[in-house]
Motif scaffolding. Structure first.
Motif, PDB file in Angstrom:
ATOM      1  N   ALA A  87       0.863  -1.182   0.000  1.00  0.00           N
ATOM      2  CA  ALA A  87       0.000   0.000   0.000  1.00  0.00           C
ATOM      3  C   ALA A  87       0.901   1.234   0.000  1.00  0.00           C
ATOM      4  CB  ALA A  87      -0.900   0.015   1.238  1.00  0.00           C
ATOM      5  N   PRO A  88       0.417   2.343  -0.545  1.00  0.00           N
ATOM      6  CA  PRO A  88       1.198   3.576  -0.500  1.00  0.00           C
ATOM      7  C   PRO A  88       1.478   3.994   0.946  1.00  0.00           C
ATOM      8  CG  PRO A  88      -0.639   3.788  -2.034  1.00  0.00           C
ATOM      9  CD  PRO A  88      -0.842   2.500  -1.272  1.00  0.00           C
ATOM     10  N   SER A  89       2.649   4.567   1.159  1.00  0.00           N
ATOM     11  CA  SER A  89       3.061   4.919   2.523  1.00  0.00           C
ATOM     12  C   SER A  89       2.108   5.918   3.183  1.00  0.00           C
ATOM     13  CB  SER A  89       4.495   5.441   2.534  1.00  0.00           C
ATOM     14  OG  SER A  89       4.634   6.520   1.637  1.00  0.00           O
ATOM     15  N   GLU A  90       1.497   6.804   2.407  1.00  0.00           N
ATOM     16  CA  GLU A  90       0.557   7.762   3.000  1.00  0.00           C
ATOM     17  C   GLU A  90      -0.640   7.033   3.624  1.00  0.00           C
ATOM     18  OE1 GLU A  90       1.538   7.913  -0.257  1.00  0.00           O
ATOM     19  OE2 GLU A  90       3.036   9.511  -0.046  1.00  0.00           O
ATOM     20  N   ASN A  91      -1.085   5.956   2.970  1.00  0.00           N
ATOM     21  CA  ASN A  91      -2.209   5.188   3.504  1.00  0.00           C
ATOM     22  C   ASN A  91      -1.809   4.433   4.773  1.00  0.00           C
ATOM     23  OD1 ASN A  91      -3.389   6.113   1.170  1.00  0.00           O
ATOM     24  ND2 ASN A  91      -3.713   4.096   0.269  1.00  0.00           N
ATOM     25  N   VAL A  92      -0.621   3.853   4.765  1.00  0.00           N
ATOM     26  CA  VAL A  92      -0.144   3.127   5.944  1.00  0.00           C
ATOM     27  C   VAL A  92       0.065   4.107   7.093  1.00  0.00           C
ATOM     28  CG1 VAL A  92       1.632   1.600   6.865  1.00  0.00           C
ATOM     29  CG2 VAL A  92       0.896   1.347   4.479  1.00  0.00           C
ATOM     30  N   TRP A  93       0.665   5.258   6.791  1.00  0.00           N
ATOM     31  CA  TRP A  93       0.878   6.279   7.824  1.00  0.00           C
ATOM     32  C   TRP A  93      -0.453   6.718   8.428  1.00  0.00           C
ATOM     33  CZ3 TRP A  93       4.129   7.625  11.214  1.00  0.00           C
ATOM     34  CH2 TRP A  93       4.149   8.889  11.802  1.00  0.00           C
ATOM     35  N   GLY A  94      -1.476   6.800   7.603  1.00  0.00           N
ATOM     36  CA  GLY A  94      -2.801   7.162   8.108  1.00  0.00           C
ATOM     37  C   GLY A  94      -3.315   6.183   9.155  1.00  0.00           C
ATOM     38  N   GLN A  95      -2.899   4.935   9.075  1.00  0.00           N
ATOM     39  CA  GLN A  95      -3.310   3.931  10.061  1.00  0.00           C
ATOM     40  C   GLN A  95      -2.496   4.021  11.346  1.00  0.00           C
ATOM     41  OE1 GLN A  95      -5.730   1.260  10.096  1.00  0.00           O
ATOM     42  NE2 GLN A  95      -6.528   2.706   8.608  1.00  0.00           N
ATOM     43  N   ILE A  96      -1.188   4.211  11.229  1.00  0.00           N
ATOM     44  CA  ILE A  96      -0.352   4.112  12.431  1.00  0.00           C
ATOM     45  C   ILE A  96      -0.049   5.448  13.100  1.00  0.00           C
ATOM     46  CG2 ILE A  96       0.719   1.987  11.617  1.00  0.00           C
ATOM     47  CD1 ILE A  96       3.250   3.663  11.086  1.00  0.00           C
ATOM     48  N   ARG A  97      -0.322   6.549  12.429  1.00  0.00           N
ATOM     49  CA  ARG A  97       0.005   7.871  12.970  1.00  0.00           C
ATOM     50  C   ARG A  97      -0.709   8.156  14.289  1.00  0.00           C
ATOM     51  NH1 ARG A  97      -1.588  13.040  13.332  1.00  0.00           N
ATOM     52  NH2 ARG A  97      -0.042  14.638  12.820  1.00  0.00           N
ATOM     53  N   ASP A  98      -1.922   7.656  14.417  1.00  0.00           N
ATOM     54  CA  ASP A  98      -2.723   7.871  15.623  1.00  0.00           C
ATOM     55  C   ASP A  98      -2.113   7.060  16.768  1.00  0.00           C
ATOM     56  OD1 ASP A  98      -4.605   7.997  17.649  1.00  0.00           O
ATOM     57  OD2 ASP A  98      -6.270   7.277  16.423  1.00  0.00           O
ATOM     58  N   THR A 115      11.205   3.144  17.808  1.00  0.00           N
ATOM     59  CA  THR A 115      10.873   4.011  16.677  1.00  0.00           C
ATOM     60  C   THR A 115      10.211   3.167  15.596  1.00  0.00           C
ATOM     61  OG1 THR A 115      12.716   5.514  17.119  1.00  0.00           O
ATOM     62  CG2 THR A 115      11.798   5.549  14.891  1.00  0.00           C
ATOM     63  N   LEU A 116       9.133   3.690  15.067  1.00  0.00           N
ATOM     64  CA  LEU A 116       8.401   3.079  13.957  1.00  0.00           C
ATOM     65  C   LEU A 116       8.487   4.065  12.801  1.00  0.00           C
ATOM     66  CD1 LEU A 116       6.501   0.840  12.916  1.00  0.00           C
ATOM     67  CD2 LEU A 116       4.635   2.005  14.078  1.00  0.00           C
ATOM     68  N   ARG A 117       9.038   3.610  11.658  1.00  0.00           N
ATOM     69  CA  ARG A 117       9.290   4.505  10.531  1.00  0.00           C
ATOM     70  C   ARG A 117       8.832   3.861   9.222  1.00  0.00           C
ATOM     71  NH1 ARG A 117      12.979   8.236  10.830  1.00  0.00           N
ATOM     72  NH2 ARG A 117      14.134   7.076  12.393  1.00  0.00           N
ATOM     73  N   LEU A 118       8.250   4.687   8.350  1.00  0.00           N
ATOM     74  CA  LEU A 118       7.811   4.237   7.035  1.00  0.00           C
ATOM     75  C   LEU A 118       8.666   4.905   5.963  1.00  0.00           C
ATOM     76  CD1 LEU A 118       3.935   4.666   7.368  1.00  0.00           C
ATOM     77  CD2 LEU A 118       5.352   2.734   8.064  1.00  0.00           C
ATOM     78  N   THR A 119       8.957   4.149   4.899  1.00  0.00           N
ATOM     79  CA  THR A 119       9.669   4.682   3.742  1.00  0.00           C
ATOM     80  C   THR A 119       8.936   4.229   2.492  1.00  0.00           C
ATOM     81  OG1 THR A 119      11.773   4.513   4.934  1.00  0.00           O
ATOM     82  CG2 THR A 119      11.888   4.764   2.535  1.00  0.00           C
ATOM     83  N   PRO A 120       8.618   5.172   1.599  1.00  0.00           N
ATOM     84  CA  PRO A 120       7.954   4.772   0.358  1.00  0.00           C
ATOM     85  C   PRO A 120       8.883   3.923  -0.518  1.00  0.00           C
ATOM     86  CG  PRO A 120       7.805   7.157   0.699  1.00  0.00           C
ATOM     87  CD  PRO A 120       8.769   6.628   1.707  1.00  0.00           C
ATOM     88  N   VAL A 121       8.322   2.869  -1.101  1.00  0.00           N
ATOM     89  CA  VAL A 121       9.000   2.106  -2.141  1.00  0.00           C
ATOM     90  C   VAL A 121       8.393   2.635  -3.439  1.00  0.00           C
ATOM     91  CG1 VAL A 121       9.526  -0.172  -3.077  1.00  0.00           C
ATOM     92  CG2 VAL A 121       9.234   0.121  -0.596  1.00  0.00           C
ATOM     93  N   THR A 122       9.045   3.607  -4.045  1.00  0.00           N
ATOM     94  CA  THR A 122       8.439   4.362  -5.139  1.00  0.00           C
ATOM     95  C   THR A 122       8.187   3.525  -6.385  1.00  0.00           C
ATOM     96  OG1 THR A 122      10.625   5.121  -5.838  1.00  0.00           O
ATOM     97  CG2 THR A 122       9.371   6.543  -4.335  1.00  0.00           C
ATOM     98  N   GLU A 123       9.024   2.552  -6.667  1.00  0.00           N
ATOM     99  CA  GLU A 123       8.863   1.744  -7.872  1.00  0.00           C
ATOM    100  C   GLU A 123       7.567   0.948  -7.862  1.00  0.00           C
ATOM    101  OE1 GLU A 123      11.193  -1.736 -10.384  1.00  0.00           O
ATOM    102  OE2 GLU A 123      12.129  -0.861  -8.626  1.00  0.00           O
ATOM    103  N   THR A 124       7.154   0.472  -6.680  1.00  0.00           N
ATOM    104  CA  THR A 124       5.985  -0.401  -6.590  1.00  0.00           C
ATOM    105  C   THR A 124       4.814   0.218  -5.827  1.00  0.00           C
ATOM    106  OG1 THR A 124       6.876  -1.410  -4.575  1.00  0.00           O
ATOM    107  CG2 THR A 124       7.422  -2.466  -6.695  1.00  0.00           C
ATOM    108  N   GLU A 127       4.642   0.665  -2.720  1.00  0.00           N
ATOM    109  CA  GLU A 127       4.502  -0.064  -1.462  1.00  0.00           C
ATOM    110  C   GLU A 127       5.178   0.738  -0.361  1.00  0.00           C
ATOM    111  OE1 GLU A 127       4.414  -4.699  -2.580  1.00  0.00           O
ATOM    112  OE2 GLU A 127       6.300  -3.676  -3.091  1.00  0.00           O
ATOM    113  N   THR A 128       5.174   0.169   0.841  1.00  0.00           N
ATOM    114  CA  THR A 128       5.756   0.842   1.993  1.00  0.00           C
ATOM    115  C   THR A 128       6.712  -0.088   2.712  1.00  0.00           C
ATOM    116  OG1 THR A 128       3.737   2.132   2.284  1.00  0.00           O
ATOM    117  CG2 THR A 128       5.235   2.019   4.165  1.00  0.00           C
ATOM    118  N   PHE A 129       7.925   0.394   2.919  1.00  0.00           N
ATOM    119  CA  PHE A 129       8.897  -0.309   3.746  1.00  0.00           C
ATOM    120  C   PHE A 129       8.688   0.181   5.169  1.00  0.00           C
ATOM    121  CE2 PHE A 129      13.121  -0.504   5.784  1.00  0.00           C
ATOM    122  CZ  PHE A 129      13.343  -1.867   5.690  1.00  0.00           C
ATOM    123  N   VAL A 130       8.422  -0.739   6.075  1.00  0.00           N
ATOM    124  CA  VAL A 130       8.174  -0.404   7.478  1.00  0.00           C
ATOM    125  C   VAL A 130       9.319  -0.955   8.314  1.00  0.00           C
ATOM    126  CG1 VAL A 130       6.567  -0.613   9.421  1.00  0.00           C
ATOM    127  CG2 VAL A 130       5.699  -0.652   7.078  1.00  0.00           C
TER     128      VAL A 130
END
Length: 145
Positions: A12-23, A93-102, A104-107
């Motif tokens: 999933a795009p990192s923005e969507n994953v961040w939306g779940q875990i940011r709270d 620390t919990l960190r997300l990085t976008p995998v731009t090619e696909t 997806e999200t590296f967590v």
């Protein structure tokens, strides 16, 4: 001082994953071992310094404090204030990085803490497998088609 590092790729795009875990109060939504959570003193769940108290499915209570939150870096850090586990000075620390090619999200989820040497192996397994890996697998399932 044990150090733990667990990583995963979520489809999933990192923005969507961040939306779940940011709270910081949202653990019950994606971590299956968490029964319920609340932020003390009515503070917003994204305010650095806020304290969450949550109960696990087994009834144990854990209290943690948010010490850093960055929307730009899609990362948060927190410390445990009280827990039934025999550890001290826990910092994660919990960190997300976008995998731009696909798209997806590296967590990556890391932690370090102090504990008695005889407890280290069991605590490392509990945190890395019982918490981090279990929660990340559950989070990934939220984004499956």
């Amino acid at each position: 001082m044990p150090r733990i590092f667990v990583s995963s790729v979520i489809s999933a795009p990192s923005e969507n994953v961040w939306g779940q875990i940011r709270d910081f109060n949202g653990l019950p939504n994606w971590a299956p071992m968490v029964a319920e959570s609340h932020i003390q003193d009515g503070l917003p769940p994204d305010q650095v310094g806020c304290i969450r108290e949550f109960s696990l499915q087994n009834g144990d209570l854990i209290t943690e404090q948010l010490v850093a939150l960055s929307d730009y870096d899609m990362s948060m850090s927190y410390t445990i204030l009280s827990s039934p586990m025999a550890l001290d000075n826990y910092f994660a620390t919990l960190r997300l990085t976008p995998v731009t090619e696909t798209e997806e999200t590296f967590v990556e989820w890391s932690a370090e803490f102090d504990c008695a040497s005889e407890d280290a192996e069991q605590l490392i397994d509990t945190v890395s497998v019982g918490v981090f890996e279990t929660a990340l697998k559950s989070l990934a399932r939220r984004f499956e088609s």
